[in-house]
Scaffold this motif. Structure first.
Motif, short mmCIF file in Angstrom:
data_model
loop_
_atom_site.label_atom_id
_atom_site.label_comp_id
_atom_site.label_asym_id
_atom_site.label_seq_id
_atom_site.Cartn_x
_atom_site.Cartn_y
_atom_site.Cartn_z
N SER A 191 23.19 90.15 -0.70
CA SER A 191 21.89 90.42 -1.31
C SER A 191 22.01 90.66 -2.82
O SER A 191 22.97 91.27 -3.28
CB SER A 191 21.29 91.66 -0.65
OG SER A 191 20.13 92.06 -1.33
N GLU B 267 22.76 89.09 4.18
CA GLU B 267 21.83 90.03 4.84
C GLU B 267 20.62 89.34 5.43
O GLU B 267 20.06 89.79 6.41
CB GLU B 267 21.36 91.11 3.85
CG GLU B 267 22.36 92.22 3.59
CD GLU B 267 23.31 91.90 2.46
OE1 GLU B 267 23.56 90.70 2.25
OE2 GLU B 267 23.78 92.82 1.80
N GLN B 268 20.20 88.25 4.75
CA GLN B 268 18.98 87.62 5.23
C GLN B 268 19.24 86.26 5.86
O GLN B 268 18.31 85.46 6.02
CB GLN B 268 17.96 87.52 4.08
CG GLN B 268 17.51 88.91 3.67
CD GLN B 268 16.45 88.91 2.59
OE1 GLN B 268 15.90 87.88 2.24
NE2 GLN B 268 16.17 90.09 2.05
N ASN C 218 20.40 84.92 -1.15
CA ASN C 218 20.82 85.92 -0.17
C ASN C 218 21.10 85.23 1.16
O ASN C 218 20.21 85.06 1.99
CB ASN C 218 19.73 86.98 -0.03
CG ASN C 218 20.14 88.12 0.91
OD1 ASN C 218 21.07 87.99 1.69
ND2 ASN C 218 19.43 89.23 0.80
#
Lengths: 155, 661, 131
Positions: B70, B99-100, B96
């Motif tokens: 991120s 995390e995503q 990102n």
């Protein structure tokens, strides 16, 4: 009518664009990741400084480019990092949702949610819920500009 | 066409386990503008960063995209690396994909195309990025403290000790605030003046502190680091450089007026110092009361003054000064309980507020330190205290708890017993709040050792009968109604914001809540900052507060101030809004929505139709702008844009992210 | 601080009066202000407490709701902005609904009383005590 048969959108997976504010919802999305919570990969996040930054034009653009659902996620009212940004987005986007409906577009394709930085689970849940809803609604035919997809596919 | 380099991180197996790195790199090579794409195991490591720096130089890159964790994690890390390689840090974007992406999806067949889309979006955004500079601002190494109570005094001392100059502006003729009005403080029963006056003297004598008493802040312009403040030094009618503080003037003055320090329960002279330990010990003439100013007579003070310090011709003085930071410590008021007809405040001289009762104990108070009734001068044997008058009251008062009343009522019951040994106290309460250090023990002492009857209930009516006051109440625990023939009633009236707090807030550009207490930037983590950079708050003006918390908060505000003033230059926010003034229609909606007052109206001259016209447009102060984008979203003509998150950048991201290939 | 134990009487009273006794923090100012507490067995604030605790049986047997003169002083004093007068009326109605028949009618008054009492007193009295 032949456009329906040749429609490359049919059969593909729905796309949901999520505009997330840097201080709350984007952080919440990160927390969902850190906590290894799973949600459908249909959702793709665009980071903005504040939900108040969202011009309805961005939402329309996403629908025009083929998004089947758009979500704007911001801080809970009262908690905006910039103090008032989400108040403006709340008003603006609720009026905009009504406008979508008035224009004949399915208003359920556009949602606004308040997700704080500590609500990783809520983020994952909302993404699941949104994806399921958009799957049920089907592809966005009304606003999608088919020329965009074919133009970029042929590149 | 930009020359973009794309760098994809494996992050060990954190990304590589669920995202096919090779496919992402391969796809990136085909993105518009990408001239170089590679991957590495740990991009944030020193080796990884060197890789990026080397590539920037070798391939002459002018844009960098990293597919990593991120941006909230390592955006700064990579930006610094880019800067070290000579590339403006804002020409780097982060996708990102951890995390995503890799951490939230299980299927590599799903996560990989998503990672590709995210990197494509970051690349498209980066192509629209412009180099940005965070503005540098000068800092005036001088602080302003508004309000000379214990909060202001403590903050000023801390700042002065750190080596910076401080001005204290105090509205009253003397500093000291509410604490100067107290007799003793809980839970130690310290003599309030004894612990306060040494600090007051220290403030007066400190080489770094300037005291501007009998003065008010009239206007504040500018911004953090450069606040331009106009201060009105009101005319004392006394030359402070000549006055020796002998006191003959107010001794001889024939005219009396209600004493503000005593809440009007006794009088002072037209020329006066508010209390004997006043700092500075220079009197002030109340021109509304003074016989000379009103009727042209008297002048006894001028005749008697051995130092010839009286100056009837003295005028208000306006000072213009610049400060780097401002601390607001304007304190609080006690509510006037006249609105509670059932309590009869104002209808009988022996019904007092807590502060008025406090003054009875003080040697310079309205009764010379004797605890006696105003009606007949006799000591009260039965005193009824009523808690929560105006506090915790949704219907007619303030919904909040005033925090200090349970404690000061217990204190006053103890003091009463010490001054009038055969007195009894009755305290009507709803809950006792004694949360501080030593507070519970103190309150139990009052309840158990000082002949205090704590009655859990409230009072329905008070009325005079013969020479006492009938108090009709209830004890909710036993369910019994109670009638007390009291000699005196003390109402613990709510602590409220000062009446002119909204005016002060407007002058400083800080927000208040619905009770007119000033808003802190975050209720938990930023208790002394406001949303206005450079303006801090301390003490009861932020919320009802006792002395220990006030002093702690004052120290915190001082620390923030010192940290600000210690900087050579202040770095502002780089991603600020900017107005295309040629296109701006001057509707100024942007000014209305900006939470920071960073947008203002400005007049520009334009050539139009062969001549020159003047037109009002918007202008953004980059020093104040925090980059939220509210202005940009509301602009009807699209003439204001936000650097770093511009309309073009976001639309490019949307376009790219929606491509399904 | 306040425990609400659900009971049917509580729900009826809430529906009837639109007031929620959960808001009451038992300061007892209503009881302190009430002019007729001398004749009551439970004080007004205790009636609210009994509602919070679901003590229906005790409320059914209490005299207090009937002594209440509906003078509204309690409602005027309450710092939580509760309309106690309305709540008391709600309790009266809840009690009446559980009774067989009415509590009080013209048969309970002598002809002299009926003649002397003002019409308004009769009307509001019958209204108060009957379904």
């Amino acid at each position: 009518m032949s456009a329906v048969l040749n429609d490359p959108a049919v059969g593909r997976k729905p796309l949901i664009v999520a505009f997330c504010c840097n201080w709350c919802s984007y952080a919440g999305a990160d927390l969902a990741g850190t906590s290894r919570m799973h949600y459908p990969s249909n959702v793709k996040v665009i980071r903005v400084p504040c939900s108040g930054r969202i011009n309805p034009m961005f939402v329309l653009r996403a629908f025009q480019r083929g998004a089947d659902g758009v979500l704007v996620a911001g801080c809970h009212p009262g908690d905006c990092h910039y103090s008032t940004g989400n108040y403006h987005s709340r008003r603006r986007l609720s009026a905009f949702k009504r406008l979508l409906e008035f224009a004949g577009f399915e208003p359920e394709r556009f949602e606004v949610r308040w997700i704080s930085a500590s609500e990783g689970d809520k983020f994952a849940e909302e993404m699941e819920a949104m994806t399921a809803k958009i799957m049920a609604l089907g592809p966005n035919r009304k606003m999608r500009d088919a020329r965009w997809q074919s133009k970029s596919l042929s590149k | 066409m930009p020359r973009t380099g794309v760098f994809i991180c494996h992050c060990g197996t954190n990304i590589a386990a669920t995202v096919d790195i090779d496919k992402v790199v391969e796809a990136a090579r085909s993105f518009p503008g990408v001239v170089h794409a590679e991957d590495y195991r740990y991009l944030c490591s020193e080796v990884g960063q060197d890789l990026i720096k080397k590539a920037i130089k070798e391939h002459n890159l002018d844009r960098v995209v990293v597919g990593t964790c991120s941006p909230r994690m390592h955006e700064n890390t990579f930006r610094k690396a880019a800067a070290e390689a000579g590339l403006n840090p804002f020409l780097l974007e982060v996708a990102n994909i951890r995390e995503q992406c890799s951490w939230v999806h299980r299927d590599i067949a799903e996560a990989t195309p998503k990672a590709v889309a995210l990197v494509r979006a970051a690349t498209a955004k980066a192509a629209q990025n412009d180099p940005l500079e965070a503005p540098s601002m000068e800092v005036e190494k001088r602080a302003l403290v508004i309000g000379g109570g214990i909060a202001g005094i403590q903050a000023a001392l801390d700042i002065a000790e750190a080596g910076f100059t401080v001005d204290i502006v105090e509205r009253e003729p003397s500093i000291g605030g509410r604490m100067a009005q107290l007799e003793k403080t809980f839970p130690t029963l310290d003599c309030s003046a004894c612990i306060l006056t040494p600090k007051m003297v220290e403030v007066a004598q400190h080489p770094n502190i300037n005291l501007l008493t009998y003065s008010e802040v009239e206007q504040v312009n500018g911004f953090v680091g450069q606040f331009d403040v106009t201060i009105r030094k009101k005319a004392r009618s006394v030359d402070a450089t000549r006055c020796t503080g002998c006191g003959i003037c107010h001794e001889k003055c024939p005219k009396k007026a209600p004493a503000e320090f005593e809440m009007g329960r006794s009088t002072r002279k037209a020329i006066y110092v508010p209390f004997p330990q006043a700092v500075p010990n220079v009197p002030v003439i109340d021109r509304q009361a003074c016989l000379y100013f009103q009727k042209g007579r008297c002048q006894i003070c001028a005749k008697e003054c051995p130092a010839e310090a009286i100056d009837f011709e003295q005028q208000d003085e306006l000072l213009e000064r610049r400060y780097g930071a401002i601390i607001v410590s304007t304190g609080f008021d006690q509510m006037d309980p006249s609105g509670y007809g059932e309590y009869g405040y104002g209808q009988h001289p022996d019904i007092l507020t807590g502060l008025e009762f406090e003054r009875l104990f003080n040697a310079s108070g309205p009764t010379g330190g004797k605890v006696v009734r105003f009606s007949d001068g006799k000591p009260p044997k039965k005193v009824v205290f009523i808690q929560c008058v105006g506090s915790r009251d949704k219907a007619r008062g303030m919904n909040y708890c005033s925090k200090i009343c349970c404690m000061y009522t217990a204190k006053q019951a103890i003091l009463l017993k010490e001054k009038v040994p055969d007195a009894r106290s009755y305290i009507f309460y709803i809950d006792v709040r004694a949360a501080g250090k030593g507070y519970e023990e103190f309150q139990r002492r009052a309840a158990e050792e000082y002949d205090v009857a704590y009655l859990r209930g409230q009072v329905g009516k008070i009325f005079p009968e013969n020479d006492y006051l009938v108090v009709k109440g209830v004890d909710s625990l036993s369910g019994k109604t109670i009638e007390i023939k009291a000699d005196m009633v003390v109402l613990a009236a709510a602590s409220i914001a000062r009446a002119d707090a909204p005016v002060v807030g407007r002058i400083l550009g800080i927000n208040s809540d619905s009770y007119h207490f000033f808003n802190e930037a975050h209720p938990k983590l930023r208790p002394v900052e406001t949303h206005t950079a450079g303006v801090f708050i301390a003490g009861a003006c932020q919320a009802p507060k006792d002395i220990p918390d006030t002093v702690a908060q004052a120290g915190a505000a001082a620390a923030k101030t010192v940290s600000l003033l210690s900087k050579e230059v202040l770095q502002g926010e780089a991603c600020t809004a900017v107005v295309n003034q040629a296109e701006c229609s001057g509707c100024l909606y942007c000014e209305a929505v900006c939470p920071y007052g960073a947008v203002s109206a400005v007049e520009i001259e334009e050539r139009s139709a062969g001549g020159t016209i003047k037109r009002t447009v918007a202008e953004v102060n980059a020093a104040l702008c925090q980059g939220c984008g509210s202005c940009t979203a509301i602009c009807r003509s699209g003439s204001i844009n936000l650097k770093g998150f511009s309309n073009e950048q976001i639309l490019a991201e949307v376009d790219a992210i929606c491509l399904q290939c | 601080m306040v425990s609400i134990i659900k009971s049917r009487m509580l729900e009826e009273m809430k529906l009837q009066s639109g007031q929620d006794p959960a808001c009451c923090y038992q300061c007892a100012k209503c009881s302190a202000a009430c002019p007729v507490t001398a004749a009551m067995d439970l004080l007004p604030h205790q009636v609210i407490r009994y509602l919070q605790l679901g003590l229906e049986v005790e409320l059914l047997e209490s005299r207090t709701p009937w002594i209440c003169a509906s003078c509204f002083t309690c409602a005027a004093r309450c710092p939580r902005d509760l309309d106690l007068a309305r709540m008391m009326e709600g309790v009266r109605l809840a009690i009446l609904r559980r009774r067989e028949g009415n509590m009080f009618g013209p048969a309970n008054l002598s002809p002299e009383q009926l003649a002397k009492l003002p019409q308004q007193a009769l009307v509001s009295g019958f209204r108060k005590y009957n379904k």
